[in-house]
Design a protein around this motif. Structure first.
Motif, PDB file in Angstrom:
ATOM      1  N   GLU A  36       0.847  -1.182   0.000  1.00 48.44           N
ATOM      2  CA  GLU A  36       0.000   0.000   0.000  1.00 48.44           C
ATOM      3  C   GLU A  36       0.885   1.235   0.000  1.00 48.44           C
ATOM      4  N   LEU A  37       0.615   2.162  -0.903  1.00 50.53           N
ATOM      5  CA  LEU A  37       1.387   3.390  -1.010  1.00 50.53           C
ATOM      6  C   LEU A  37       0.528   4.551  -0.514  1.00 50.53           C
ATOM      7  N   VAL A  38       0.926   5.124   0.601  1.00 51.74           N
ATOM      8  CA  VAL A  38       0.170   6.210   1.217  1.00 51.74           C
ATOM      9  C   VAL A  38       0.787   7.543   0.822  1.00 51.74           C
ATOM     10  N   GLY A  39      -0.031   8.529   0.528  1.00 49.66           N
ATOM     11  CA  GLY A  39       0.467   9.868   0.245  1.00 49.66           C
ATOM     12  C   GLY A  39       0.985  10.056  -1.166  1.00 49.66           C
ATOM     13  N   LEU A  40       0.467   9.309  -2.132  1.00 51.06           N
ATOM     14  CA  LEU A  40       0.902   9.458  -3.513  1.00 51.06           C
ATOM     15  C   LEU A  40       0.456  10.810  -4.046  1.00 51.06           C
ATOM     16  N   LEU A  41       1.419  11.630  -4.504  1.00 50.53           N
ATOM     17  CA  LEU A  41       1.106  12.955  -5.044  1.00 50.53           C
ATOM     18  C   LEU A  41       0.977  12.953  -6.551  1.00 50.53           C
ATOM     19  N   GLY A  42       1.636  12.009  -7.217  1.00 52.81           N
ATOM     20  CA  GLY A  42       1.549  11.984  -8.667  1.00 52.81           C
ATOM     21  C   GLY A  42       2.413  10.900  -9.261  1.00 52.81           C
ATOM     22  N   THR A  43       2.313  10.752 -10.575  1.00 49.64           N
ATOM     23  CA  THR A  43       3.085   9.766 -11.312  1.00 49.64           C
ATOM     24  C   THR A  43       3.578  10.374 -12.616  1.00 49.64           C
ATOM     25  N   ALA A  44       4.596   9.773 -13.195  1.00 44.28           N
ATOM     26  CA  ALA A  44       5.075  10.151 -14.524  1.00 44.28           C
ATOM     27  C   ALA A  44       5.620   8.895 -15.187  1.00 44.28           C
ATOM     28  N   ALA A  45       5.300   8.715 -16.459  1.00 47.09           N
ATOM     29  CA  ALA A  45       5.767   7.548 -17.200  1.00 47.09           C
ATOM     30  C   ALA A  45       7.252   7.669 -17.513  1.00 47.09           C
ATOM     31  N   ARG A  46       7.921   6.526 -17.575  1.00 45.89           N
ATOM     32  CA  ARG A  46       9.331   6.468 -17.960  1.00 45.89           C
ATOM     33  C   ARG A  46       9.447   5.750 -19.292  1.00 45.89           C
ATOM     34  N   ALA A  47      10.514   5.999 -20.022  1.00 44.45           N
ATOM     35  CA  ALA A  47      10.701   5.423 -21.353  1.00 44.45           C
ATOM     36  C   ALA A  47      10.765   3.897 -21.353  1.00 44.45           C
TER      37      ALA A  47
ATOM     38  N   TYR B 170       6.055  18.147  -8.310  1.00 45.12           N
ATOM     39  CA  TYR B 170       6.984  17.396  -9.139  1.00 45.12           C
ATOM     40  C   TYR B 170       6.667  17.629 -10.605  1.00 45.12           C
ATOM     41  N   ALA B 171       7.665  17.478 -11.458  1.00 41.33           N
ATOM     42  CA  ALA B 171       7.470  17.429 -12.904  1.00 41.33           C
ATOM     43  C   ALA B 171       8.570  16.527 -13.451  1.00 41.33           C
ATOM     44  N   ALA B 172       8.323  15.903 -14.586  1.00 41.90           N
ATOM     45  CA  ALA B 172       9.314  14.988 -15.149  1.00 41.90           C
ATOM     46  C   ALA B 172       9.354  15.101 -16.660  1.00 41.90           C
ATOM     47  N   THR B 173      10.549  14.916 -17.208  1.00 45.73           N
ATOM     48  CA  THR B 173      10.758  14.737 -18.640  1.00 45.73           C
ATOM     49  C   THR B 173      11.463  13.391 -18.787  1.00 45.73           C
ATOM     50  N   ALA B 174      11.807  13.026 -19.999  1.00 48.86           N
ATOM     51  CA  ALA B 174      12.520  11.765 -20.197  1.00 48.86           C
ATOM     52  C   ALA B 174      13.891  11.780 -19.523  1.00 48.86           C
ATOM     53  N   ASP B 175      14.483  12.966 -19.383  1.00 45.01           N
ATOM     54  CA  ASP B 175      15.843  13.068 -18.868  1.00 45.01           C
ATOM     55  C   ASP B 175      15.971  13.599 -17.448  1.00 45.01           C
ATOM     56  N   HIS B 176      14.949  14.311 -16.949  1.00 43.81           N
ATOM     57  CA  HIS B 176      15.083  14.979 -15.654  1.00 43.81           C
ATOM     58  C   HIS B 176      13.817  14.887 -14.805  1.00 43.81           C
ATOM     59  N   LEU B 177      14.036  14.913 -13.505  1.00 47.33           N
ATOM     60  CA  LEU B 177      12.959  15.053 -12.529  1.00 47.33           C
ATOM     61  C   LEU B 177      13.145  16.415 -11.870  1.00 47.33           C
ATOM     62  N   PHE B 178      12.072  17.155 -11.686  1.00 46.14           N
ATOM     63  CA  PHE B 178      12.118  18.454 -11.025  1.00 46.14           C
ATOM     64  C   PHE B 178      11.267  18.364  -9.767  1.00 46.14           C
TER      65      PHE B 178
ATOM     66  N   GLY C 267       8.893   1.809 -19.745  1.00 45.34           N
ATOM     67  CA  GLY C 267       7.616   1.181 -19.403  1.00 45.34           C
ATOM     68  C   GLY C 267       7.293   1.215 -17.928  1.00 45.34           C
ATOM     69  N   SER C 268       8.208   1.693 -17.117  1.00 44.73           N
ATOM     70  CA  SER C 268       7.946   1.841 -15.689  1.00 44.73           C
ATOM     71  C   SER C 268       7.422   3.257 -15.427  1.00 44.73           C
ATOM     72  N   ALA C 269       7.243   3.581 -14.162  1.00 43.59           N
ATOM     73  CA  ALA C 269       6.729   4.902 -13.809  1.00 43.59           C
ATOM     74  C   ALA C 269       7.465   5.443 -12.589  1.00 43.59           C
ATOM     75  N   TRP C 270       7.507   6.760 -12.487  1.00 39.85           N
ATOM     76  CA  TRP C 270       7.943   7.427 -11.261  1.00 39.85           C
ATOM     77  C   TRP C 270       6.710   7.578 -10.384  1.00 39.85           C
ATOM     78  N   LEU C 271       6.832   7.331  -9.106  1.00 38.16           N
ATOM     79  CA  LEU C 271       5.765   7.575  -8.140  1.00 38.16           C
ATOM     80  C   LEU C 271       6.287   8.643  -7.185  1.00 38.16           C
ATOM     81  N   PHE C 272       5.520   9.700  -6.996  1.00 40.98           N
ATOM     82  CA  PHE C 272       5.958  10.820  -6.181  1.00 40.98           C
ATOM     83  C   PHE C 272       5.162  10.895  -4.887  1.00 40.98           C
ATOM     84  N   THR C 273       5.852  10.942  -3.760  1.00 36.85           N
ATOM     85  CA  THR C 273       5.223  11.181  -2.466  1.00 36.85           C
ATOM     86  C   THR C 273       5.864  12.436  -1.883  1.00 36.85           C
ATOM     87  N   ALA C 274       5.430  12.866  -0.725  1.00 41.50           N
ATOM     88  CA  ALA C 274       5.963  14.091  -0.133  1.00 41.50           C
ATOM     89  C   ALA C 274       7.433  13.971   0.227  1.00 41.50           C
ATOM     90  N   ASP C 275       7.912  12.757   0.525  1.00 41.53           N
ATOM     91  CA  ASP C 275       9.286  12.641   0.992  1.00 41.53           C
ATOM     92  C   ASP C 275      10.185  11.720   0.171  1.00 41.53           C
TER      93      ASP C 275
END
Length: 90
Positions: free
Chosen positions: A1-12, A46-54, A14-22
């Motif tokens: 269980e993932l608590v506090g999920l703020l957002g996601t972004a796809a990765r090239a 958060y924001a993401a591109t193929a090359d960077h996470l902000f 086929g996986s994804a970034w999962l963003f939480t507060a910490d």
């Protein structure tokens, strides 16, 4: 269980970034999320591109290399502290 999920972004790959507060995790469907980055302060946005996470936090905005997220991020001086929304494009 993932608590506090703020957002996601796809990765090239086929996986994804999962963003939480910490932290930022990587996840592939059918697998458990794994930690990629632990943040020193709670993140506001958060924001993401193929090359960077902000990541925006009380320290300002930092840029992570998406291929090496555990490497020390670069602080971006052209953003004020207190940013609560980010967008990125390539």
């Amino acid at each position: 269980e993932l608590v506090g999920l703020l957002g996601t972004a796809a990765r090239a790959d086929g996986s994804a970034w999962l963003f939480t507060a910490d932290r930022i995790l990587t996840w592939k469907p059918g697998e458990k999320p794994t930690a990629a980055v632990t943040l020193p302060r709670p993140a506001a946005a958060y924001a993401a591109t193929a090359d960077h996470l902000f990541v925006a936090s009380g320290d300002g905005v930092k840029r992570f290399d998406a291929k090496k997220p555990t490497v020390e991020p670069t602080a971006l001086s052209d953003f004020p502290k207190g940013v609560t929304a980010l967008a990125a494009s390539t």
